[in-house]
Motif scaffolding. Structure first.
Motif, PDB file in Angstrom:
ATOM      1  N   LEU A   4       1.130  -1.096   0.098  1.00  0.00           N
ATOM      2  CA  LEU A   4      -0.006   0.007   0.204  1.00  0.00           C
ATOM      3  C   LEU A   4       0.926   1.395   0.210  1.00  0.00           C
ATOM      4  O   LEU A   4       1.425   1.353   1.111  1.00  0.00           O
ATOM      5  N   ILE A   5       0.846   1.984  -1.018  1.00  0.00           N
ATOM      6  CA  ILE A   5       1.517   3.246  -1.293  1.00  0.00           C
ATOM      7  C   ILE A   5       0.682   4.270  -0.861  1.00  0.00           C
ATOM      8  O   ILE A   5      -0.444   4.477  -1.218  1.00  0.00           O
ATOM      9  N   VAL A   6       1.217   5.176   0.071  1.00  0.00           N
ATOM     10  CA  VAL A   6       0.289   6.203   0.494  1.00  0.00           C
ATOM     11  C   VAL A   6       0.980   7.553  -0.098  1.00  0.00           C
ATOM     12  O   VAL A   6       2.258   7.908   0.554  1.00  0.00           O
ATOM     13  N   ASN A   7       0.353   8.377  -0.539  1.00  0.00           N
ATOM     14  CA  ASN A   7       0.697   9.629  -0.888  1.00  0.00           C
ATOM     15  C   ASN A   7      -0.249  10.605  -0.897  1.00  0.00           C
ATOM     16  O   ASN A   7      -1.360  10.400  -1.219  1.00  0.00           O
ATOM     17  N   THR A   8       0.102  11.925  -0.662  1.00  0.00           N
ATOM     18  CA  THR A   8      -1.062  12.899  -0.634  1.00  0.00           C
ATOM     19  C   THR A   8      -1.981  12.770  -1.849  1.00  0.00           C
ATOM     20  O   THR A   8      -3.298  13.099  -1.849  1.00  0.00           O
ATOM     21  N   SER A   9      -1.470  13.185  -2.976  1.00  0.00           N
ATOM     22  CA  SER A   9      -2.026  13.370  -4.252  1.00  0.00           C
ATOM     23  C   SER A   9      -1.798  12.092  -5.377  1.00  0.00           C
ATOM     24  O   SER A   9      -0.812  11.271  -5.280  1.00  0.00           O
ATOM     25  N   GLU A  10      -2.768  11.830  -6.106  1.00  0.00           N
ATOM     26  CA  GLU A  10      -2.560  10.820  -7.071  1.00  0.00           C
ATOM     27  C   GLU A  10      -1.797  11.198  -8.147  1.00  0.00           C
ATOM     28  O   GLU A  10      -0.816  10.473  -8.978  1.00  0.00           O
ATOM     29  N   LYS A  11      -1.764  12.471  -8.829  1.00  0.00           N
ATOM     30  CA  LYS A  11      -1.336  12.940  -9.802  1.00  0.00           C
ATOM     31  C   LYS A  11      -0.302  14.283  -9.646  1.00  0.00           C
ATOM     32  O   LYS A  11       0.459  14.456 -10.530  1.00  0.00           O
ATOM     33  N   THR A  12      -0.816  14.899  -8.910  1.00  0.00           N
ATOM     34  CA  THR A  12      -0.148  16.310  -8.781  1.00  0.00           C
ATOM     35  C   THR A  12       0.800  16.283  -8.203  1.00  0.00           C
ATOM     36  O   THR A  12       1.063  16.103  -6.917  1.00  0.00           O
ATOM     37  N   GLY A  13       2.248  16.892  -8.781  1.00  0.00           N
ATOM     38  CA  GLY A  13       3.549  17.178  -8.298  1.00  0.00           C
ATOM     39  C   GLY A  13       4.438  15.972  -8.605  1.00  0.00           C
ATOM     40  O   GLY A  13       3.923  14.942  -9.138  1.00  0.00           O
ATOM     41  N   MET A  35      -2.515   2.277  -4.222  1.00  0.00           N
ATOM     42  CA  MET A  35      -2.112   3.470  -3.943  1.00  0.00           C
ATOM     43  C   MET A  35      -3.329   4.077  -3.073  1.00  0.00           C
ATOM     44  O   MET A  35      -4.229   4.325  -3.285  1.00  0.00           O
ATOM     45  N   LEU A  36      -2.962   4.825  -1.801  1.00  0.00           N
ATOM     46  CA  LEU A  36      -3.986   5.560  -0.914  1.00  0.00           C
ATOM     47  C   LEU A  36      -3.600   6.843  -0.816  1.00  0.00           C
ATOM     48  O   LEU A  36      -2.456   7.442  -0.743  1.00  0.00           O
ATOM     49  N   VAL A  37      -4.603   7.810  -1.494  1.00  0.00           N
ATOM     50  CA  VAL A  37      -4.450   9.254  -1.829  1.00  0.00           C
ATOM     51  C   VAL A  37      -5.365  10.063  -0.907  1.00  0.00           C
ATOM     52  O   VAL A  37      -6.615   9.578  -0.892  1.00  0.00           O
ATOM     53  N   ARG A  38      -5.100  11.106  -0.729  1.00  0.00           N
ATOM     54  CA  ARG A  38      -6.523  12.189  -0.164  1.00  0.00           C
ATOM     55  C   ARG A  38      -7.041  12.786  -1.504  1.00  0.00           C
ATOM     56  O   ARG A  38      -8.076  12.894  -1.513  1.00  0.00           O
ATOM     57  N   ASP A  39      -5.901  13.055  -2.626  1.00  0.00           N
ATOM     58  CA  ASP A  39      -6.720  13.874  -3.863  1.00  0.00           C
ATOM     59  C   ASP A  39      -6.593  12.665  -4.936  1.00  0.00           C
ATOM     60  O   ASP A  39      -5.519  12.555  -5.352  1.00  0.00           O
ATOM     61  N   LYS A  40      -7.753  12.205  -5.037  1.00  0.00           N
ATOM     62  CA  LYS A  40      -8.055  11.215  -6.065  1.00  0.00           C
ATOM     63  C   LYS A  40      -8.491  11.909  -7.524  1.00  0.00           C
ATOM     64  O   LYS A  40      -9.501  12.726  -7.238  1.00  0.00           O
ATOM     65  N   LEU A  41      -7.860  11.725  -8.504  1.00  0.00           N
ATOM     66  CA  LEU A  41      -8.242  12.416  -9.531  1.00  0.00           C
ATOM     67  C   LEU A  41      -8.716  11.606 -10.743  1.00  0.00           C
ATOM     68  O   LEU A  41      -9.403  12.216 -11.934  1.00  0.00           O
ATOM     69  N   ILE A  45      -8.706   1.859 -10.649  1.00  0.00           N
ATOM     70  CA  ILE A  45      -9.230   1.040  -9.265  1.00  0.00           C
ATOM     71  C   ILE A  45      -8.097   0.540  -8.487  1.00  0.00           C
ATOM     72  O   ILE A  45      -8.335   0.151  -7.495  1.00  0.00           O
ATOM     73  N   THR A  46      -6.713   0.900  -8.814  1.00  0.00           N
ATOM     74  CA  THR A  46      -5.652   0.594  -8.066  1.00  0.00           C
ATOM     75  C   THR A  46      -5.370   1.832  -6.974  1.00  0.00           C
ATOM     76  O   THR A  46      -4.579   1.714  -6.439  1.00  0.00           O
ATOM     77  N   VAL A  47      -6.114   2.717  -7.188  1.00  0.00           N
ATOM     78  CA  VAL A  47      -5.965   4.062  -6.354  1.00  0.00           C
ATOM     79  C   VAL A  47      -7.197   4.459  -5.586  1.00  0.00           C
ATOM     80  O   VAL A  47      -8.411   4.131  -5.960  1.00  0.00           O
ATOM     81  N   VAL A  48      -7.048   4.415  -4.372  1.00  0.00           N
ATOM     82  CA  VAL A  48      -8.101   4.629  -3.166  1.00  0.00           C
ATOM     83  C   VAL A  48      -8.148   5.785  -2.805  1.00  0.00           C
ATOM     84  O   VAL A  48      -6.989   6.306  -2.251  1.00  0.00           O
ATOM     85  N   SER A  49      -9.269   6.365  -2.546  1.00  0.00           N
ATOM     86  CA  SER A  49      -9.373   7.766  -1.888  1.00  0.00           C
ATOM     87  C   SER A  49      -9.517   7.624  -0.344  1.00  0.00           C
ATOM     88  O   SER A  49     -10.231   6.671   0.126  1.00  0.00           O
ATOM     89  N   LEU A  50      -9.078   8.440   0.370  1.00  0.00           N
ATOM     90  CA  LEU A  50      -9.444   8.562   1.747  1.00  0.00           C
ATOM     91  C   LEU A  50     -10.790   8.856   2.056  1.00  0.00           C
ATOM     92  O   LEU A  50     -11.131   8.446   3.280  1.00  0.00           O
ATOM     93  N   GLY A  51     -11.687   9.556   1.269  1.00  0.00           N
ATOM     94  CA  GLY A  51     -13.051   9.916   1.609  1.00  0.00           C
ATOM     95  C   GLY A  51     -12.868  11.025   2.365  1.00  0.00           C
ATOM     96  O   GLY A  51     -11.970  11.527   2.971  1.00  0.00           O
TER      97      GLY A  51
END
Length: 424
Positions: A4-13, A35-41, A45-51
């Protein structure tokens, strides 16, 4: 193995792009990664948002307010400082519980707090933390800018007003981080050998594992293509050569725009004929602000998120210039080289690890606009361009391919899991 990779954004930066590419590289090489992110763009399906968007926004705003308050309500250094005093507890999430290894990436600006990182470390799961800058090994800053206080405890922070207090905010955060890192088993990875050398000097990371693994890139996507076709796609003139400058915000002083402007001026002063056959393509926000400041015609492309269009931008260029004053392992240099574009940059950070001087590009002396101009001129008019281009692609294939990077990370994951099992 589930990562599980944890990063603030999915794509930005840059860190988000690198984390996303690592996730794809692992999945393409037999490792299950999410990937677990705050900002899902995207709808990946392999990227999960915090909600809980309102709660995430509160964490961000509260941390920014606290930084603003400690800066005595000055905007100076407002986004150079992170406190991690507010963030989300991810240990209760299903994705966290299912993972064998938790892989932290860039988790600032309200994503994770020091308290929530401590909960991750106390969970018993092995943790790998990729450093995209110095923040995990320092107190509140992302780049040291020549300061070495982080080696022994911070304090007297040059980013804070009233510099001269040995027990200031940076000292307090450093001590909190020291306590946090005493829990659990954690492996640090830096994207460049330069950052690894800095990290190993940190008093926070003393006795902890620090290794260097570069970011990956999809070499089946970023590859050389017809320059004339790429320029037609971008509506650029097909009868000019192009110097490319790229930055998320081109006015960011750390990216060295002032040196770029001076170097272009020097180059054109010595070779005025370049005004007729050479232009500057600028990819990034605020590009229009540079019109009239450069001695060559400027073609602002603006901010682009479409990957195929970004690939066209690189392939349209004849040379890519990144005069960063401090940088880790820029994705932009890797992308340009993968497209066969020779690069020119200063001898700072991880840039000399990417550009092999006079083999696939030119490494100029640090903060030396004259040498930067010399490097651009050398690539455009003096070097064997075809050989440079071929060497650039070869370097990326050898060092930054998905398979190469995924295998190196797999070794770190296996070591972390073996250590966990040994302790059990």
């Amino acid at each position: 193995m589930r990562i599980l990779i944890v990063n603030t954004s999915e794509k930005t930066g840059g860190a988000a792009v690198a984390a996303n590419r690592l996730k794809d590289a692992l999945n393409n090489n037999g490792v299950k990664a999410k990937m677990l992110v705050r900002d899902k763009l995207t709808d990946d399906i392999t990227v999960v948002s915090l909600g809980h968007e309102w709660r995430n926004q509160w964490h961000l705003l509260w941390e920014r307010f606290c930084v603003f308050w400690h800066l005595h309500f000055s905007r100076n250094h407002l986004f150079e400082i992170d406190l991690a005093n507010s963030g989300t507890d991810i240990t209760k999430l299903r994705e966290f519980k299912e993972a064998d290894v938790i892989h932290l990436s860039w988790i600032n600006q309200g994503m994770l707090s020091l308290k929530s990182i401590r909960k991750i470390l106390c969970s018993g799961k092995p943790v790998v933390w990729t450093m995209h800058d110095l923040w995990p090994a320092s107190s509140i800053c992302h780049y040291a800018h020549g300061c070495y206080r982080y080696e022994n405890g911070c304090g007297n922070c040059p980013l804070l007003p009233g510099n001269g207090n040995p027990n200031d905010l940076s000292s307090k955060v450093w001590k909190r981080k020291k306590t946090m890192l005493s829990h659990g088993n954690i492996w640090f990875v830096t994207c460049s050998q330069w950052l690894a050398r800095q990290a190993k000097r940190s008093g926070l990371l003393r006795g902890l594992s620090v290794t260097s693994i570069p970011n990956p890139i999809d070499t089946h996507f970023f590859e050389p293509q017809d320059k004339q076709v790429a320029r037609q796609h971008l509506q650029l003139p097909t009868d000019k050569r192009f110097v490319l400058f790229v930055s998320q915000r081109v006015t960011d002083q750390r990216k060295g725009m002032d040196f770029f402007v001076e170097a272009i001026g020097r180059m054109v002063a010595e070779h005025p004929g370049m005004k007729e056959n050479t232009g500057i393509a600028i990819l990034g926000g605020h590009a229009e602000e540079l019109e009239g400041k450069l001695a060559l015609p400027v073609y602002p492309i603006g901010y682009v998120s479409d990957q195929q269009r970004i690939r066209d931008v690189y392939n349209a260029a004849d040379v890519f210039v990144l005069p960063s004053l401090e940088d880790n392992l820029p994705n932009t240099i890797m992308e340009a080289m993968a497209c066969g574009v020779p690069c020119v940059g200063f001898k700072v950070g991880g840039i000399p690890e990417m550009i092999d001087h006079r083999k696939n590009g030119y490494v100029a002396a640090e903060r030396n606009a004259e040498d930067l101009a010399k490097g651009m001129r050398w690539v455009l008019d003096e070097a064997d361009y075809a050989a440079l281009s071929e060497a650039a692609v070869g370097k990326v294939l050898r060092s930054y391919s998905q398979h190469s990077v995924a295998m190196q990370y797999l070794e770190v994951y296996n070591e972390a899991l073996a250590f966990k099992n040994f302790r059990l």
